[in-house]
Design a protein around this motif. Structure first.
Motif, short mmCIF file in Angstrom:
data_model
loop_
_atom_site.label_atom_id
_atom_site.label_comp_id
_atom_site.label_asym_id
_atom_site.label_seq_id
_atom_site.Cartn_x
_atom_site.Cartn_y
_atom_site.Cartn_z
N GLU A 89 25.99 -23.03 33.65
CA GLU A 89 24.83 -23.20 32.78
C GLU A 89 23.85 -22.04 32.99
O GLU A 89 23.68 -21.54 34.10
N LYS A 90 23.22 -21.63 31.89
CA LYS A 90 22.27 -20.54 31.97
C LYS A 90 21.09 -20.90 32.87
O LYS A 90 20.72 -22.06 33.00
N LYS A 91 20.52 -19.88 33.47
CA LYS A 91 19.40 -20.08 34.37
C LYS A 91 18.20 -20.67 33.63
O LYS A 91 17.94 -20.33 32.48
N PHE A 121 21.16 -28.83 30.11
CA PHE A 121 21.98 -29.22 28.95
C PHE A 121 21.80 -28.25 27.78
O PHE A 121 21.91 -28.63 26.62
N GLY A 122 21.52 -26.99 28.09
CA GLY A 122 21.37 -25.98 27.05
C GLY A 122 19.95 -25.80 26.55
O GLY A 122 19.68 -24.90 25.74
N THR A 172 10.31 -23.80 27.28
CA THR A 172 9.96 -23.98 25.87
C THR A 172 10.50 -25.27 25.27
O THR A 172 10.08 -25.69 24.19
N LYS A 173 11.46 -25.89 25.96
CA LYS A 173 12.12 -27.12 25.50
C LYS A 173 12.99 -26.88 24.25
O LYS A 173 13.42 -27.84 23.60
N LYS A 174 13.26 -25.63 23.92
CA LYS A 174 14.11 -25.31 22.77
C LYS A 174 15.56 -25.14 23.22
O LYS A 174 15.84 -24.79 24.37
N LEU A 175 16.48 -25.37 22.29
CA LEU A 175 17.90 -25.20 22.57
C LEU A 175 18.23 -23.71 22.56
O LEU A 175 18.02 -23.01 21.56
N VAL A 176 18.76 -23.21 23.68
CA VAL A 176 19.12 -21.80 23.78
C VAL A 176 20.60 -21.59 24.03
O VAL A 176 21.14 -20.52 23.73
N ASP A 177 21.29 -22.60 24.56
CA ASP A 177 22.72 -22.49 24.87
C ASP A 177 23.46 -23.58 24.11
O ASP A 177 23.52 -24.74 24.54
#
Length: 583
Positions: A68-70, A74-75, A80-85
């Motif tokens: 998982e990205k740093k 869960f992505g 920011t609480k935004k989906l990045v992954d």
């Protein structure tokens, strides 16, 4: 996994996992499509391009524990609480669905365990398959009734009872099949008098043709017992005829449910809907339904006006009607009347003995009980000692009442549909209406090419922009209804919608309306990608609702066995899970 083999501590851990995932991802499921452009939903929740999202969703590779990205969970970005992954949320959604959590048992496992408990078979013995009522009802309903009736009959045998109470029985398909095929005494309770009247008439026809079929079966067995030189030819011809009867495929039917406030007009079908049957299921009972399909359909032959009948014919018909009414009057008080439709609004507090005077120990069932009726069914099972087992398949999660939602409306009788378990009550758990609406989406159907009505959703979202820009007094909660199906273009859609909302459309020229369409058409991919993410989350939200119901049964001291069972093929019937319990 065997019946009742899921320990309550393990179930608690599974629910905790689901709650943790949804606490982060529910923001997407709770975003309303109508507000997609007015509130710039995509930029608010997603830090990826629509093409990136759609590419990840269309990819078949969702396995493995990729790193998982740093600074993400869960992505989602922790800041920011935004989906990045996108890949991370897809893997997490799969892991936190009911299949990923590994909490369900299959129908075959349940039936095997019920028969072991009953003593009908020994371990390892082959199970007989249930008869397919292929021509009695449409394909979807036939699939559901076959599986549900098999379970209900197994529960009745296990608990040594002969009565079944079907709550939200609708048109009585399940009730009729249980009474005719398994000789169970069934009481179908529905709040709609239209439904119960239609069910009563359908059951009368079923009983009539059931007797005719049994008579024909006895005659057939008698003939087969006599040696004949042309027996092989006769058998082959009969088999070919049966194959022709069930050879027509039917299209996927519309999802149906049994609702407390559902009022459906019972219209006799002019043509029997036929389903392709598995040749391995052609057991004795199939012949009854083959015969039934040709007999219960509406008679399209021209009717003769009474004035054109001879006096002899009039007298004959009067005599036959009198004899029929006499026979029906005598049979109404006998045990031969195995299905009794009742009209009543029921809750967990309903005293069943006031509805059913000869109430005995019984199995309680509900097939696609709508909204709060499903949890009410489970509460009724817990509270009534005479109810020995339950099999409940719910639907219409968007109609569930939620106890801890900030904007909740008053629950009926002060009891809400979610959560049921004390475990989730202690956490003040809630989902939100839009999330529950998302839970009704059918991932398997969409994955199989079923698709979503994206153009109509796009039209509605752009209409909302027009309403915001030109109609200050407009209330966003007003519903447009099914306007899209009647329109020929976006301009036509907007004009019809404005008239439906009683708004003046004369101040908007066609070119102004069309400019809105052109302004947002290049952003339609955002809406498609966002709704596909909602579809991906649907099984997780449905899973939490159902796990709450299962945990509720496991909290009850008088419930000895409980399980979550996949009864139906999700492609045929998306609401495919049943809560099963035994006292």
């Amino acid at each position: 996994m065997a019946f009742n083999s899921l320990p309550i501590d393990t179930l608690k851990k599974k629910i905790d996992e689901a709650v943790r995932f949804l606490s982060i991802s529910l923001s997407i499921a709770n975003a309303h499509t109508v507000d997609f452009y007015t509130r710039d939903v995509w930029s608010t929740f997603i830090s990826a391009s629509p093409d990136e999202v759609l590419s990840a969703i269309n990819s078949s590779d969702r396995t493995g524990a990729a790193e998982e990205k740093k600074n993400t969970t869960f992505g989602f970005c922790n800041t920011t609480k935004k989906l990045v992954d996108v890949s991370a949320i897809l893997r997490a959604a799969k892991a936190h669905s009911l299949s990923g959590l590994e909490v369900c048992i299959q129908l075959e496992e349940l039936m095997h365990d019920l028969k072991l408990m009953t003593g009908d078979i020994v371990a390892g013995e082959r199970l007989d398959r249930c008869v397919v009522p292929g021509e009695f009802m449409n394909c979807k309903k036939a699939h559901e009734v076959r599986a549900m009736s098999e379970v209900v009959n197994g529960l009745a045998k296990c608990c040594k009872v002969k009565q079944v109470i079907d709550v939200g029985s609708g048109k009585g398909y399940l009730c009729s099949f249980l009474s005719v095929q398994f000789n169970l005494q069934v009481f179908g309770i529905d709040s709609s008098s239209t439904n119960t009247h239609g069910a009563q008439e359908r059951n009368r026809k079923l009983k009539k043709f059931s007797k005719a079929y049994k008579k024909r079966s006895r005659a057939t067995r008698s003939q087969e017992a006599q040696p004949s030189n042309d027996g092989d030819d006769r058998t082959e011809k009969h088999s070919n005829n049966d194959q022709e009867v069930g050879s027509t495929n039917c299209s996927t039917p519309v999802e149906s449910c049994a609702s407390q406030d559902q009022v459906t007009t019972d219209v006799s079908s002019k043509k029997a809907i036929e389903c392709t049957a598995d040749p391995n299921d052609c057991e004795a009972g199939d012949g009854f339904f083959n015969m039934l399909s040709l007999a219960v359909v509406e008679d399209n032959s021209p009717r003769v006006h009474p004035s054109q009948l001879s006096e002899e014919e009039k007298e004959r018909r009067k005599r036959e009607n009198l004899e029929r009414k006499t026979r029906e009057g005598l049979s109404n008080g006998s045990d031969d009347n195995l299905f009794s439709p009742l009209t009543s609004y029921v809750t967990a507090e309903t005293e069943l003995k006031t509805l059913i005077t000869k109430l005995e120990d019984a199995v309680l069932v509900g097939l696609h009980t709508c909204g709060d009726l499903a949890p009410s069914t489970l509460r009724m099972f817990r509270a009534k000692q005479e109810l020995r087992a339950v099999c409940s398949v719910g639907c219409c999660y968007h109609l569930l009442s939620e106890e801890f939602h900030p904007d909740r409306q008053e629950c009926a009788d002060g009891v809400c549909g979610f959560p049921m378990s004390q475990f989730l009550k202690d956490q003040a758990c809630f989902c939100g209406r839009n999330a529950r609406m998302s839970a009704c989406l059918a991932l398997e159907r969409v994955s199989a090419g079923g698709g979503l009505p994206m153009e109509s959703l796009f039209f509605r979202a752009v209409l909302h922009v027009i309403l915001r820009d030109h109609y200050d007094s407009f209330k966003s909660e007003k519903r447009v209804g099914n306007v899209y199906s009647k329109t020929t273009s976006f301009v036509d859609y907007v004009r019809r919608a404005l008239k439906k909302l009683v708004l003046d459309d004369s101040k908007l020229p066609d070119d102004v309306i069309q400019n809105y369409h052109e302004r947002y058409s290049h952003r339609m991919n955002e809406m498609i990608a966002f709704n596909m993410l909602k579809v991906t989350l649907a099984p997780c939200i449905e899973g939490l609702i159902l796990l709450d119901r299962l945990y509720y049964l496991k909290e009850q001291e008088n419930v000895s066995h409980s399980a979550l069972v996949q009864l139906f093929d999700p492609l045929q019937s998306p609401r495919c899970y049943a809560i099963v319990g035994i006292k």
